[in-house]
Write a protein that holds these residues in place. Structure first.
Motif, PDB file in Angstrom:
ATOM      1  N   ILE A 132      -1.469   4.150 -14.900  1.00 26.10           N
ATOM      2  CA  ILE A 132      -1.872   2.815 -13.575  1.00 26.10           C
ATOM      3  C   ILE A 132      -1.104   1.966 -12.955  1.00 26.10           C
ATOM      4  CG2 ILE A 132      -4.530   3.651 -14.569  1.00 26.10           C
ATOM      5  CD1 ILE A 132      -4.528   0.377 -14.597  1.00 26.10           C
ATOM      6  N   ALA A 133      -1.368   2.138 -11.426  1.00 31.98           N
ATOM      7  CA  ALA A 133      -0.843   1.519 -10.464  1.00 31.98           C
ATOM      8  C   ALA A 133      -1.182   0.156 -10.874  1.00 31.98           C
ATOM      9  CB  ALA A 133      -0.206   2.129  -9.292  1.00 31.98           C
ATOM     10  N   HIS A 134      -0.763  -1.590 -10.625  1.00 32.70           N
ATOM     11  CA  HIS A 134      -1.850  -2.538 -10.400  1.00 32.70           C
ATOM     12  C   HIS A 134      -0.963  -3.878  -9.964  1.00 32.70           C
ATOM     13  CE1 HIS A 134      -4.155  -5.568 -11.787  1.00 32.70           C
ATOM     14  NE2 HIS A 134      -3.249  -6.499 -11.571  1.00 32.70           N
ATOM     15  N   ALA A 157       8.741  13.941  -2.249  1.00 33.35           N
ATOM     16  CA  ALA A 157       7.947  13.385  -1.391  1.00 33.35           C
ATOM     17  C   ALA A 157       8.258  11.754  -1.496  1.00 33.35           C
ATOM     18  CB  ALA A 157       6.437  13.377  -2.159  1.00 33.35           C
ATOM     19  N   VAL A 158       9.156  11.413  -2.227  1.00 31.11           N
ATOM     20  CA  VAL A 158       9.321   9.749  -1.577  1.00 31.11           C
ATOM     21  C   VAL A 158      10.052  10.080  -0.846  1.00 31.11           C
ATOM     22  CG1 VAL A 158      10.307   7.677  -2.076  1.00 31.11           C
ATOM     23  CG2 VAL A 158       8.628   8.923  -3.708  1.00 31.11           C
ATOM     24  N   ARG A 159      11.696  10.490  -0.466  1.00 32.88           N
ATOM     25  CA  ARG A 159      12.492  11.079  -0.267  1.00 32.88           C
ATOM     26  C   ARG A 159      11.852  11.604   0.742  1.00 32.88           C
ATOM     27  NH1 ARG A 159      13.761  15.541   2.386  1.00 32.88           N
ATOM     28  NH2 ARG A 159      15.625  15.948   3.452  1.00 32.88           N
ATOM     29  N   ASP A 160      10.770  11.731   1.432  1.00 37.40           N
ATOM     30  CA  ASP A 160       9.923  12.280   2.854  1.00 37.40           C
ATOM     31  C   ASP A 160      10.106  11.612   3.087  1.00 37.40           C
ATOM     32  OD1 ASP A 160      10.966  15.294   2.029  1.00 37.40           O
ATOM     33  OD2 ASP A 160       8.772  16.007   1.735  1.00 37.40           O
ATOM     34  N   ARG A 161       9.091  10.167   2.479  1.00 36.54           N
ATOM     35  CA  ARG A 161       8.796   8.980   2.897  1.00 36.54           C
ATOM     36  C   ARG A 161       9.865   7.912   3.696  1.00 36.54           C
ATOM     37  NH1 ARG A 161       2.522   7.951   1.063  1.00 36.54           N
ATOM     38  NH2 ARG A 161       3.488   6.493   2.592  1.00 36.54           N
ATOM     39  N   LEU A 162      10.625   8.067   3.245  1.00 39.65           N
ATOM     40  CA  LEU A 162      11.686   6.800   3.444  1.00 39.65           C
ATOM     41  C   LEU A 162      12.818   7.572   4.063  1.00 39.65           C
ATOM     42  CD1 LEU A 162      13.746   5.026   2.354  1.00 39.65           C
ATOM     43  CD2 LEU A 162      14.704   6.450   0.703  1.00 39.65           C
ATOM     44  N   LEU A 163      12.331   8.983   4.206  1.00 41.38           N
ATOM     45  CA  LEU A 163      12.810   9.582   5.167  1.00 41.38           C
ATOM     46  C   LEU A 163      12.578   9.247   7.191  1.00 41.38           C
ATOM     47  CD1 LEU A 163      15.326  13.033   4.271  1.00 41.38           C
ATOM     48  CD2 LEU A 163      16.862  10.566   4.985  1.00 41.38           C
ATOM     49  N   ASP A 164      10.991   9.229   7.139  1.00 40.82           N
ATOM     50  CA  ASP A 164      10.740   8.616   7.622  1.00 40.82           C
ATOM     51  C   ASP A 164      10.569   7.494   8.046  1.00 40.82           C
ATOM     52  OD1 ASP A 164       9.386  11.514   7.693  1.00 40.82           O
ATOM     53  OD2 ASP A 164       7.273  11.059   7.159  1.00 40.82           O
ATOM     54  N   LYS A 165       9.973   6.354   7.105  1.00 47.65           N
ATOM     55  CA  LYS A 165      10.261   4.962   7.822  1.00 47.65           C
ATOM     56  C   LYS A 165      11.549   4.591   7.989  1.00 47.65           C
ATOM     57  CE  LYS A 165       8.374   1.364   6.156  1.00 47.65           C
ATOM     58  NZ  LYS A 165       7.111   0.874   6.735  1.00 47.65           N
ATOM     59  N   LEU A 166      12.173   5.297   8.038  1.00 52.54           N
ATOM     60  CA  LEU A 166      14.307   5.811   8.606  1.00 52.54           C
ATOM     61  C   LEU A 166      13.924   5.837   9.516  1.00 52.54           C
ATOM     62  CD1 LEU A 166      16.001   5.419   5.776  1.00 52.54           C
ATOM     63  CD2 LEU A 166      15.125   2.725   6.374  1.00 52.54           C
ATOM     64  N   GLU A 180       0.782  -1.156  -0.148  1.00 52.51           N
ATOM     65  CA  GLU A 180      -0.085  -0.065   0.129  1.00 52.51           C
ATOM     66  C   GLU A 180       1.190   1.517   0.126  1.00 52.51           C
ATOM     67  OE1 GLU A 180      -0.718  -2.676   1.811  1.00 52.51           O
ATOM     68  OE2 GLU A 180      -2.505  -3.299   0.895  1.00 52.51           O
ATOM     69  N   GLU A 181       2.149   1.341   0.458  1.00 53.20           N
ATOM     70  CA  GLU A 181       3.285   2.485   0.615  1.00 53.20           C
ATOM     71  C   GLU A 181       3.455   2.606  -0.541  1.00 53.20           C
ATOM     72  OE1 GLU A 181       4.381   2.104   5.022  1.00 53.20           O
ATOM     73  OE2 GLU A 181       4.896   1.023   3.947  1.00 53.20           O
ATOM     74  N   ARG A 182       4.072   1.642  -1.120  1.00 52.23           N
ATOM     75  CA  ARG A 182       4.410   1.286  -2.206  1.00 52.23           C
ATOM     76  C   ARG A 182       3.824   2.196  -3.733  1.00 52.23           C
ATOM     77  NH1 ARG A 182       6.960  -3.909  -4.084  1.00 52.23           N
ATOM     78  NH2 ARG A 182       5.207  -4.208  -1.840  1.00 52.23           N
ATOM     79  N   VAL A 183       2.264   1.895  -3.761  1.00 51.30           N
ATOM     80  CA  VAL A 183       1.538   2.237  -4.388  1.00 51.30           C
ATOM     81  C   VAL A 183       1.272   3.547  -3.896  1.00 51.30           C
ATOM     82  CG1 VAL A 183      -0.909   1.878  -5.380  1.00 51.30           C
ATOM     83  CG2 VAL A 183       0.229  -0.167  -4.633  1.00 51.30           C
ATOM     84  N   ALA A 184       0.982   3.887  -2.784  1.00 49.79           N
ATOM     85  CA  ALA A 184       0.359   5.507  -2.278  1.00 49.79           C
ATOM     86  C   ALA A 184       1.759   6.451  -2.799  1.00 49.79           C
ATOM     87  CB  ALA A 184       0.335   5.737  -1.070  1.00 49.79           C
ATOM     88  N   MET A 185       2.902   5.888  -2.965  1.00 51.61           N
ATOM     89  CA  MET A 185       4.280   6.793  -3.699  1.00 51.61           C
ATOM     90  C   MET A 185       4.530   6.772  -5.146  1.00 51.61           C
ATOM     91  SD  MET A 185       7.435   5.982  -1.338  1.00 51.61           S
ATOM     92  CE  MET A 185       7.522   4.278  -1.123  1.00 51.61           C
ATOM     93  N   ILE A 186       3.764   5.717  -5.627  1.00 52.98           N
ATOM     94  CA  ILE A 186       3.885   5.557  -7.369  1.00 52.98           C
ATOM     95  C   ILE A 186       2.530   6.998  -7.433  1.00 52.98           C
ATOM     96  CG2 ILE A 186       2.902   4.060  -9.135  1.00 52.98           C
ATOM     97  CD1 ILE A 186       4.596   1.890  -7.297  1.00 52.98           C
ATOM     98  N   GLU A 187       1.614   6.603  -6.777  1.00 52.50           N
ATOM     99  CA  GLU A 187       0.159   7.075  -7.629  1.00 52.50           C
ATOM    100  C   GLU A 187      -0.009   9.280  -8.019  1.00 52.50           C
ATOM    101  OE1 GLU A 187      -3.202   5.394  -5.445  1.00 52.50           O
ATOM    102  OE2 GLU A 187      -3.538   3.940  -6.998  1.00 52.50           O
TER     103      GLU A 187
END
Length: 167
Positions: A70-72, A153-162, A48-55
């Motif tokens: 689209i993402a699938h 936005a991906v950078r921010d999510r990556l830093l949050d995750k780590l 779900e997180e990966r799809v949310a970053m991709i969309e």
């Protein structure tokens, strides 16, 4: 209608992936980004997180290119995913010779399963050839700057995750 499938784990999506998506979109009428569950790779981000970053990335690219993107998510054989989404072409990105050997084997197996689905390889732009999700995660984990490898936005999510501060 030409439907393409660009599969990967996208853990996380990088500028290299975005380059291939942009260029792949020019080849098809509809591009499906197949987000592989692939438990064997032990992704940092759940599906779900990966799809949310991709969309949001693909929404912007779809608008820019005029191609539906689209993402699938999928967890079955790649060729079965291609059938599920009606793809007649699989798009794969190549960074280096090391990628080719693996991809060559995959094409052979996919063609043995269904020769009607073609595979097209796109070489990553030179500035993106060293980018790999695995390396991006390692750089971030070790407090390096990944801002030139992934969207902000991906950078921010990556830093949050780590659990890293955003500088």
């Amino acid at each position: 209608m030409r439907i393409g499938l660009y599969p990967g784990t996208f853990d996380p999506i990088t500028n290299g992936h975005i380059d291939i998506i942009t260029r792949g979109a020019a080849l098809v009428d509809r591009l499906v980004i197949g987000v592989a569950i692939n438990r064997d790779k032990g992704p940092l981000f759940d599906l779900e997180e990966r799809v949310a970053m991709i969309e949001p990335v693909i929404a912007a690219l779809s608008e820019k290119t005029g191609t539906e993107i689209i993402a699938h998510p999928f967890e079955n054989l790649l060729i079965n995913c291609a059938h599920d989404v009606g793809a007649n072409v699989i798009i794969r990105g190549l960074r280096a010779v090391a990628d080719f050997e693996y991809e060559f084997q995959m094409v052979g197996m996919n063609r043995a399963l269904d020769s009607s689905v073609e595979t097209v390889f796109l070489m990553a732009e030179a500035k993106h050839q060293a980018i790999a999700s695995k390396l991006v995660k390692e750089i971030a984990r070790l407090d390096g700057d990944v801002s030139k490898f992934v969207p902000s936005a991906v950078r921010d999510r990556l830093l949050d995750k780590l659990g890293k501060p955003k500088a």
